[in-house]
Design a protein around this motif. Structure first.
Motif: not given
Length: 535
Positions: A511-520, A85-94, A145-153
């Motif tokens: 509050k963070v406002k997510v706008e599509g792929d602006a951050n990815v 699971l740590r591998y997926y976190a690292l892919q998200l720069e976490l 595992t949903s990556g940048y769309n995950s609730i944890a991220y």
């Protein structure tokens, strides 16, 4: 009020060596046959849907007015299919920290903490803690595992300290004082949902807060069974001191009442009909279907594992991936973090007819789900309520009469969650914890409408939608969509952070406002553009 039935009983002694291994031998044969039949059924069901044109794999546009899904990872094509699971976190720069914590009855649990490595320890200490608890046969990976769309991220980028708990057994068997081969140790597997509520969840909560000297409370989020054990814990006045450590309970597809799917799936009806001896012969007395977890250990990195998992989930529960994104490699990553070890005794509680307090014994007659009686209520407030309820009852009665179906409400008095009895606020030792409940209108595995009605009409002593209860009905979500869908941030995450902002006031993160792929950066599209021929 007595809480004896919510307190785990003493563990039973193990059977004699001959009897124990004879059961292991018989159940190994029978459970393998059971899995083979399910696998064949799933394959043929998938082929039928393909041939009939039902299975199109068409993914919906999961954008919402205030949210556009991001690419889940920068380049999923180059990612390994791993169970780390740590591998997926690292892919998200976490990064992911792992802790081993021990329950009062000796089970060693795995607790994960998702962190931003750019934060200092002091910064991390001041962030409000959130504990995410998984569902049946799942684990902490479901939230990530949903990556940048995950609730944890999303919660991490929103400025919260995110922890993800795992119940006993996980993908490995560990205990503080039981020794030897734990896979065949009946005492190790002698537990059900009561132990998860009485030992595991309090242990996880206390260990999270032990790392948070600046905080006396956390936010508890559960999915499915994670809500079941949370409700049981909150219902138990003997755990009142733990209740005080929770400032908000977030429920995702809470598994409190069974849904109509229990009437339509043969495998559920088969397991429900097995008596104690038959269930023991087919599934043993230790781990439930350990062959599935063994297959997962062997094949999780292969494409066939992802494909068969999808076919099995669709065949057993009627789910599809229309809200999970259009990349099946992502679906594969979701499935890797499923089929964790659970006890046969726990599955008895979920599915067996002979367990009087069990989940499936709250199932209402099939006709009740057709005419709405499954979530009917006795009005207690006003004459207008009474007239409305009477009209609804007459309409339902006429519809049932037209279908020549007799509807009788099932007696659920011996279950943990009697529908028409209050569960909360009946003991001075308990603390009423505010709740935010999300139910899926396409979730037929659990009955969200029945729970919503119960909370609104039978918990009035403790809960009110004007103060400490919020219920959100997601019209196009099924049971797993609340954790895997592309739009969980827009549909669930934003509501959570708004609720937390109101709770913490000026101390809440911005509050963070997510706008599509602006951050990815979508490297997949860039690479394909580069390699495509010039017109």
């Amino acid at each position: 009020m007595s809480y004896e039935n919510l307190t785990p009983p003493e563990k039973k002694p193990q059977r004699g060596t001959f009897t124990k291994y004879w059961i292991i031998f018989l159940s190994a044969i029978c459970s393998n046959i059971f899995v083979v039949f399910l696998s064949i059924g799933a394959l043929f069901y998938h082929l039928y849907q393909k041939i009939a044109g039902i299975e199109t794999n068409k993914v919906k546009d999961n954008s919402t007015p205030n949210f556009t899904p991001r690419q889940p990872y920068k380049n999923i094509k180059k990612m390994k299919a791993t169970d780390d699971l740590r591998y997926y976190a690292l892919q998200l720069e976490l990064d992911l920290q792992e802790y081993k914590v021990t329950t009062e009855d000796g089970f060693i649990l795995t607790l994960h903490r998702l962190i931003n490595p750019k934060d200092t320890d002091i910064e991390r200490q001041h962030k409000h803690p959130i504990l995410l608890q998984h569902g049946l046969l799942s684990c902490s990976g479901a939230y990530l595992t949903s990556g940048y769309n995950s609730i944890a991220y999303y919660l991490v980028e929103s400025g919260y300290d995110v922890w993800m708990g795992n119940n006993r057994s996980w993908f490995e068997t560990k205990h503080a004082f039981l020794e030897g081969n734990l896979m065949h140790n009946e005492q190790y597997w002698d537990w059900d949902v009561r132990e998860l509520a009485y030992y595991d969840l309090p242990c996880l909560i206390e260990n999270v807060l032990s790392h948070k000297p600046n905080h006396s409370q956390l936010t508890l989020t559960g999915h499915s069974q994670g809500c079941t054990q949370s409700f049981l814990m909150l219902k138990n006045g003997n755990l009142g001191e733990i209740h005080k450590k929770i400032n908000l309970m977030v429920c995702l597809a809470p598994a409190i009442f069974p849904g109509s799917l229990f009437h339509y799936r043969s495998f559920i009806k088969f397991m429900h009909s097995l008596g104690p001896t038959s269930f023991k012969i087919v599934f043993g007395t230790c781990s439930f279907l350990p062959n599935l977890t063994s297959i997962r250990h062997l094949l999780f990195s292969t494409r066939i594992f992802g494909s068969m998992s999808y076919m099995m989930f669709k065949y057993l529960f009627g789910w599809n991936g229309s809200k999970w994104g259009n990349d099946h490699r992502l679906w594969h990553r979701h499935f890797i973090f499923n089929v964790s070890y659970v006890s046969t005794k726990l599955m008895n509680w979920w599915l067996s007819d002979w367990v009087e307090e069990g989940f499936s014994n709250q199932l209402q007659p099939k006709a009740a789900y057709l005419n709405g009686d499954h979530c009917a209520f006795t009005p207690v407030n006003s004459a207008a309520d009474a007239a409305s309820a009477r009209l609804s009852f007459i309409e339902a009665e006429n519809e049932a009469r037209e279908q020549e179906i007799e509807v009788k409400e099932k007696d659920d008095s011996k279950t943990y969650f009697p529908y028409k009895q209050p569960w909360f606020g009946v003991d001075e030792r308990s603390t009423t914890v505010p709740m935010l409940i999300f139910t899926g209108q396409l979730d037929f595995l659990v009955d969200g409408d029945r729970l919503s009605t119960h909370m609104r009409h039978y918990e009035r002593q403790a809960y009110s939608e004007s103060s400490n209860l919020t219920i959100v009905e997601l019209d196009d979500h099924s049971h797993l969509d609340v954790v895997w869908a592309e739009d969980v941030i827009g549909r669930i995450g934003y509501v959570m952070t708004d609720k937390l902002a109101a709770l913490y006031g000026e101390n809440a993160p911005e509050k963070v406002k997510v706008e599509g792929d602006a951050n990815v950066e979508n490297e997949n599209e860039k690479e394909e553009e580069k390699n495509s021929p010039t017109p």
